[in-house]
Design an enzyme around this catalytic site. Sequence first.
Site, PDB file in Angstrom:
ATOM      1  N   ARG A  16       0.857  -1.209   0.000  1.00 10.46           N
ATOM      2  CA  ARG A  16       0.000   0.000   0.000  1.00 10.46           C
ATOM      3  C   ARG A  16       0.888   1.252   0.000  1.00 10.46           C
ATOM      4  NH1 ARG A  16      -4.804   0.310  -1.459  1.00 10.46           N
ATOM      5  NH2 ARG A  16      -5.472  -1.363  -0.071  1.00 10.46           N
ATOM      6  N   ARG A  40       1.647  -6.363  -9.814  1.00  7.80           N
ATOM      7  CA  ARG A  40       2.058  -5.687  -8.570  1.00  7.80           C
ATOM      8  C   ARG A  40       2.235  -6.637  -7.395  1.00  7.80           C
ATOM      9  NH1 ARG A  40      -3.115  -2.635  -5.848  1.00  7.80           N
ATOM     10  NH2 ARG A  40      -4.581  -4.365  -5.979  1.00  7.80           N
ATOM     11  N   HIS A 109       0.401   3.371 -10.332  1.00 10.27           N
ATOM     12  CA  HIS A 109      -0.527   3.807  -9.271  1.00 10.27           C
ATOM     13  C   HIS A 109       0.214   4.573  -8.162  1.00 10.27           C
ATOM     14  CE1 HIS A 109      -3.688   3.416  -6.239  1.00 10.27           C
ATOM     15  NE2 HIS A 109      -4.437   2.706  -7.037  1.00 10.27           N
ATOM     16  N   ASP A 154     -12.516   9.492  -6.472  1.00  6.27           N
ATOM     17  CA  ASP A 154     -12.031   8.332  -7.235  1.00  6.27           C
ATOM     18  C   ASP A 154     -12.449   8.545  -8.687  1.00  6.27           C
ATOM     19  OD1 ASP A 154     -12.160   4.692  -6.657  1.00  6.27           O
ATOM     20  OD2 ASP A 154     -11.051   5.960  -8.105  1.00  6.27           O
ATOM     21  N   GLU A 219      -2.455   8.761 -10.772  1.00  2.00           N
ATOM     22  CA  GLU A 219      -1.955   7.548 -11.425  1.00  2.00           C
ATOM     23  C   GLU A 219      -2.011   7.716 -12.945  1.00  2.00           C
ATOM     24  OE1 GLU A 219      -4.808   4.716  -9.929  1.00  2.00           O
ATOM     25  OE2 GLU A 219      -4.902   5.902  -8.081  1.00  2.00           O
TER      26      GLU A 219
END
Length: 244
Positions: A16, A40, A109, A154, A219
Amino acid sequence: MFTSSAAVTDGTKAIRGGIPVCFPQFSDLGPCAASHGFARTSTWDVTSTTSTTATFTLRSGGDRDARDEAFPHAHVVEYVVCVDGETLTTTMRVTNEDVDAFEFTTALHTYFRVGDCERARVEGLKSTSYLDSLDGRREKTDDADAVEFHEEVDRIYLDTPAVLKIRDASMPESGYGGTFTIEKSATLTDAVVWNPWVEKSKKMGDFRDDEYREMVCVEVAGTRKMSLAPGATWEGSQTISFAV
Ligand code: TA6
Protein backbone atom coordinates in the site's frame (compact mmCIF):
# COMPACT_ATOMS: atom_id res chain seq x y z
CA MET A 1 6.32 8.96 -2.06
CA PHE A 2 3.84 7.64 0.51
CA THR A 3 3.82 4.11 1.93
CA SER A 4 1.33 3.13 4.59
CA SER A 5 2.73 2.35 8.03
CA ALA A 6 0.44 -0.69 7.91
CA ALA A 7 1.56 -1.88 4.46
CA VAL A 8 1.88 -5.65 4.01
CA THR A 9 5.29 -6.48 2.55
CA ASP A 10 5.35 -10.29 2.73
CA GLY A 11 4.03 -10.73 -0.82
CA THR A 12 0.53 -11.78 0.24
CA LYS A 13 -0.95 -8.57 -1.09
CA ALA A 14 0.07 -5.42 -2.95
CA ILE A 15 2.18 -2.99 -0.95
CA ARG A 16 0.00 0.00 0.00
CA GLY A 17 2.21 2.76 -1.30
CA GLY A 18 5.04 3.65 -3.64
CA ILE A 19 4.15 3.03 -7.30
CA PRO A 20 2.19 -0.22 -7.76
CA VAL A 21 2.44 -1.42 -11.37
CA CYS A 22 -1.06 -2.24 -12.58
CA PHE A 23 -0.86 -4.86 -15.38
CA PRO A 24 -2.44 -6.48 -17.41
CA GLN A 25 -5.27 -4.27 -16.19
CA PHE A 26 -6.18 -1.19 -14.24
CA SER A 27 -8.89 -1.90 -11.65
CA ASP A 28 -11.46 -4.33 -13.11
CA LEU A 29 -10.81 -3.22 -16.70
CA GLY A 30 -9.46 -6.58 -17.84
CA PRO A 31 -9.81 -10.38 -17.49
CA CYS A 32 -8.09 -10.88 -14.12
CA ALA A 33 -10.13 -11.52 -11.00
CA ALA A 34 -7.55 -9.56 -9.01
CA SER A 35 -8.14 -5.82 -9.17
CA HIS A 36 -5.21 -4.14 -10.95
CA GLY A 37 -3.98 -7.50 -12.30
CA PHE A 38 -1.10 -9.69 -11.12
CA ALA A 39 2.05 -7.63 -11.85
CA ARG A 40 2.06 -5.69 -8.57
CA THR A 41 1.98 -8.88 -6.51
CA SER A 42 4.46 -10.85 -8.59
CA THR A 43 8.17 -11.34 -8.02
CA TRP A 44 10.18 -9.48 -10.67
CA ASP A 45 13.79 -10.14 -11.63
CA VAL A 46 16.34 -7.37 -11.28
CA THR A 47 17.96 -7.53 -14.71
CA SER A 48 20.33 -4.57 -14.54
CA THR A 49 21.38 -1.62 -12.45
CA THR A 50 23.47 1.51 -13.01
CA SER A 51 24.28 4.39 -10.68
CA THR A 52 20.90 5.95 -11.51
CA THR A 53 18.68 3.16 -12.79
CA ALA A 54 17.28 -0.23 -11.88
CA THR A 55 15.63 -2.44 -14.49
CA PHE A 56 13.12 -5.12 -13.51
CA THR A 57 11.60 -7.84 -15.70
CA LEU A 58 8.43 -9.88 -15.35
CA ARG A 59 8.09 -12.72 -17.84
CA SER A 60 4.99 -14.89 -18.40
CA GLY A 61 5.09 -18.65 -17.95
CA GLY A 62 7.57 -20.39 -15.69
CA ASP A 63 6.33 -21.08 -12.20
CA ARG A 64 3.71 -18.35 -12.35
CA ASP A 65 0.58 -19.27 -10.48
CA ALA A 66 -3.03 -19.48 -11.65
CA ARG A 67 -3.24 -15.74 -12.03
CA ASP A 68 -1.98 -16.27 -15.59
CA GLU A 69 -5.03 -18.33 -16.55
CA ALA A 70 -7.02 -15.17 -17.09
CA PHE A 71 -4.28 -13.75 -19.27
CA PRO A 72 -2.84 -16.70 -21.24
CA HIS A 73 -0.58 -14.63 -23.47
CA ALA A 74 3.20 -14.92 -23.73
CA HIS A 75 4.57 -11.52 -22.74
CA VAL A 76 7.43 -9.80 -20.98
CA VAL A 77 7.17 -6.57 -19.01
CA GLU A 78 10.24 -4.45 -18.36
CA TYR A 79 10.11 -1.70 -15.72
CA VAL A 80 12.90 0.86 -15.46
CA VAL A 81 13.23 3.16 -12.45
CA CYS A 82 15.57 6.11 -12.98
CA VAL A 83 16.50 8.53 -10.21
CA ASP A 84 18.50 11.30 -11.85
CA GLY A 85 19.21 14.39 -9.77
CA GLU A 86 15.82 15.93 -8.97
CA THR A 87 13.64 13.65 -11.10
CA LEU A 88 12.19 10.17 -10.86
CA THR A 89 11.29 8.52 -14.15
CA THR A 90 9.49 5.18 -14.29
CA THR A 91 9.11 3.48 -17.66
CA MET A 92 7.14 0.37 -18.48
CA ARG A 93 7.61 -1.67 -21.66
CA VAL A 94 5.22 -4.47 -22.59
CA THR A 95 6.26 -6.89 -25.36
CA ASN A 96 3.91 -9.40 -26.94
CA GLU A 97 5.83 -12.65 -27.32
CA ASP A 98 2.78 -14.58 -28.46
CA VAL A 99 1.46 -15.47 -31.92
CA ASP A 100 -1.79 -13.52 -31.43
CA ALA A 101 -2.50 -9.95 -30.42
CA PHE A 102 -3.65 -9.28 -26.88
CA GLU A 103 -5.28 -6.35 -25.10
CA PHE A 104 -4.33 -4.75 -21.79
CA THR A 105 -4.96 -1.68 -19.66
CA THR A 106 -2.45 -0.31 -17.20
CA ALA A 107 -1.60 2.30 -14.58
CA LEU A 108 1.39 3.41 -12.53
CA HIS A 109 -0.53 3.81 -9.27
CA THR A 110 1.64 6.44 -7.60
CA TYR A 111 1.03 7.39 -3.95
CA PHE A 112 2.26 10.95 -3.29
CA ARG A 113 3.06 12.05 0.26
CA VAL A 114 1.41 15.32 1.32
CA GLY A 115 1.22 17.13 4.66
CA ASP A 116 -2.60 17.31 4.66
CA CYS A 117 -4.74 16.16 1.72
CA GLU A 118 -7.21 18.97 2.42
CA ARG A 119 -4.43 21.43 1.63
CA ALA A 120 -3.41 19.61 -1.55
CA ARG A 121 -4.90 20.10 -5.01
CA VAL A 122 -4.34 18.56 -8.43
CA GLU A 123 -4.01 21.02 -11.32
CA GLY A 124 -4.24 20.37 -15.07
CA LEU A 125 -7.56 18.55 -15.20
CA LYS A 126 -9.98 21.49 -15.44
CA SER A 127 -12.91 20.64 -17.74
CA THR A 128 -11.34 17.26 -18.66
CA SER A 129 -13.88 14.44 -18.89
CA TYR A 130 -13.69 11.85 -16.12
CA LEU A 131 -15.48 8.68 -15.10
CA ASP A 132 -16.69 8.96 -11.51
CA SER A 133 -15.95 5.60 -9.88
CA LEU A 134 -18.08 6.70 -6.92
CA ASP A 135 -21.11 7.14 -9.17
CA GLY A 136 -21.25 4.13 -11.47
CA ARG A 137 -18.39 5.50 -13.58
CA ARG A 138 -20.70 8.10 -15.06
CA GLU A 139 -18.88 10.49 -17.38
CA LYS A 140 -18.66 14.01 -15.93
CA THR A 141 -16.57 17.16 -16.14
CA ASP A 142 -15.39 19.46 -13.37
CA ASP A 143 -14.84 23.13 -14.17
CA ALA A 144 -13.07 23.80 -10.90
CA ASP A 145 -9.51 25.06 -11.30
CA ALA A 146 -8.17 22.05 -9.36
CA VAL A 147 -9.24 18.75 -7.82
CA GLU A 148 -9.43 19.12 -4.04
CA PHE A 149 -9.80 16.51 -1.30
CA HIS A 150 -12.54 17.13 1.26
CA GLU A 151 -14.27 13.76 0.72
CA GLU A 152 -13.53 10.51 -1.07
CA VAL A 153 -12.37 11.12 -4.65
CA ASP A 154 -12.03 8.33 -7.24
CA ARG A 155 -11.95 9.64 -10.79
CA ILE A 156 -10.64 8.25 -14.09
CA TYR A 157 -9.74 11.30 -16.20
CA LEU A 158 -9.62 10.62 -19.93
CA ASP A 159 -7.23 12.08 -22.53
CA THR A 160 -5.61 14.46 -20.06
CA PRO A 161 -2.85 17.00 -20.66
CA ALA A 162 0.68 15.59 -20.49
CA VAL A 163 1.64 17.65 -17.43
CA LEU A 164 -0.23 17.49 -14.11
CA LYS A 165 0.71 19.18 -10.85
CA ILE A 166 -0.02 18.41 -7.20
CA ARG A 167 0.29 21.55 -5.09
CA ASP A 168 0.65 20.78 -1.42
CA ALA A 169 -0.03 23.94 0.58
CA SER A 170 0.57 22.20 3.93
CA MET A 171 2.27 24.51 6.38
CA PRO A 172 6.09 24.35 6.11
CA GLU A 173 6.39 23.38 9.77
CA SER A 174 4.69 20.09 8.81
CA GLY A 175 7.87 19.26 6.94
CA TYR A 176 5.79 19.10 3.76
CA GLY A 177 4.52 21.57 1.25
CA GLY A 178 5.60 22.11 -2.33
CA THR A 179 4.68 21.06 -5.84
CA PHE A 180 4.94 17.70 -7.58
CA THR A 181 5.08 17.89 -11.37
CA ILE A 182 4.10 14.77 -13.27
CA GLU A 183 4.87 14.53 -16.99
CA LYS A 184 3.48 11.46 -18.73
CA SER A 185 4.08 9.93 -22.15
CA ALA A 186 1.39 10.26 -24.81
CA THR A 187 0.84 6.50 -24.57
CA LEU A 188 -0.55 6.97 -21.06
CA THR A 189 -3.59 8.94 -22.16
CA ASP A 190 -5.44 8.95 -18.84
CA ALA A 191 -4.93 9.79 -15.17
CA VAL A 192 -6.67 8.43 -12.08
CA VAL A 193 -7.09 10.62 -9.00
CA TRP A 194 -7.89 8.91 -5.70
CA ASN A 195 -8.14 9.60 -2.03
CA PRO A 196 -10.01 7.01 0.07
CA TRP A 197 -11.09 9.51 2.78
CA VAL A 198 -12.49 8.32 6.12
CA GLU A 199 -14.86 5.40 5.54
CA LYS A 200 -12.77 3.57 2.93
CA SER A 201 -9.63 4.09 5.02
CA LYS A 202 -11.32 2.29 7.91
CA LYS A 203 -12.08 -0.66 5.63
CA MET A 204 -8.48 -1.07 4.46
CA GLY A 205 -6.58 -3.33 6.85
CA ASP A 206 -3.23 -2.24 5.40
CA PHE A 207 -3.90 1.47 5.94
CA ARG A 208 -4.26 3.44 9.18
CA ASP A 209 -7.68 5.05 9.62
CA ASP A 210 -6.21 8.55 9.41
CA GLU A 211 -3.59 7.98 6.71
CA TYR A 212 -5.86 9.34 3.99
CA ARG A 213 -4.70 12.77 5.17
CA GLU A 214 -1.10 12.00 4.24
CA MET A 215 -1.52 10.91 0.62
CA VAL A 216 -2.97 11.65 -2.77
CA CYS A 217 -2.89 9.17 -5.66
CA VAL A 218 -2.38 10.56 -9.15
CA GLU A 219 -1.96 7.55 -11.43
CA VAL A 220 -0.86 7.88 -15.03
CA ALA A 221 -2.85 5.26 -16.91
CA GLY A 222 -4.17 3.73 -20.08
CA THR A 223 -7.66 2.72 -19.00
CA ARG A 224 -9.08 2.02 -22.45
CA LYS A 225 -8.04 -1.39 -23.84
CA MET A 226 -4.85 -1.22 -25.92
CA SER A 227 -4.16 -3.98 -28.46
CA LEU A 228 -0.58 -5.20 -28.89
CA ALA A 229 0.36 -7.12 -32.02
CA PRO A 230 2.65 -10.18 -31.90
CA GLY A 231 6.26 -9.05 -31.50
CA ALA A 232 5.28 -5.43 -30.81
CA THR A 233 6.36 -3.43 -27.75
CA TRP A 234 4.31 -0.72 -25.99
CA GLU A 235 6.08 1.85 -23.82
CA GLY A 236 4.66 4.25 -21.24
CA SER A 237 6.48 6.48 -18.79
CA GLN A 238 6.15 9.24 -16.22
CA THR A 239 8.70 11.75 -14.95
CA ILE A 240 8.08 13.17 -11.49
CA SER A 241 9.84 16.18 -10.01
CA PHE A 242 9.31 18.11 -6.78
CA ALA A 243 9.96 21.71 -5.86
CA VAL A 244 9.34 23.42 -2.52
O1 TA6 B 1 -6.89 4.40 -7.40
C1 TA6 B 1 -8.00 3.91 -8.02
C2 TA6 B 1 -8.44 2.60 -7.41
O2 TA6 B 1 -8.96 1.77 -8.41
C3 TA6 B 1 -9.46 2.88 -6.31
O3 TA6 B 1 -10.77 2.56 -6.75
C4 TA6 B 1 -9.00 1.99 -5.15
O4 TA6 B 1 -9.55 0.70 -5.28
C5 TA6 B 1 -7.50 2.02 -5.36
O5 TA6 B 1 -7.35 1.87 -6.77
C6 TA6 B 1 -6.71 1.04 -4.54
O6 TA6 B 1 -6.93 -0.25 -5.01
P1 TA6 B 1 -6.27 -1.47 -4.17
O7 TA6 B 1 -6.63 -2.71 -4.94
O8 TA6 B 1 -4.80 -1.22 -4.13
O9 TA6 B 1 -6.88 -1.39 -2.79
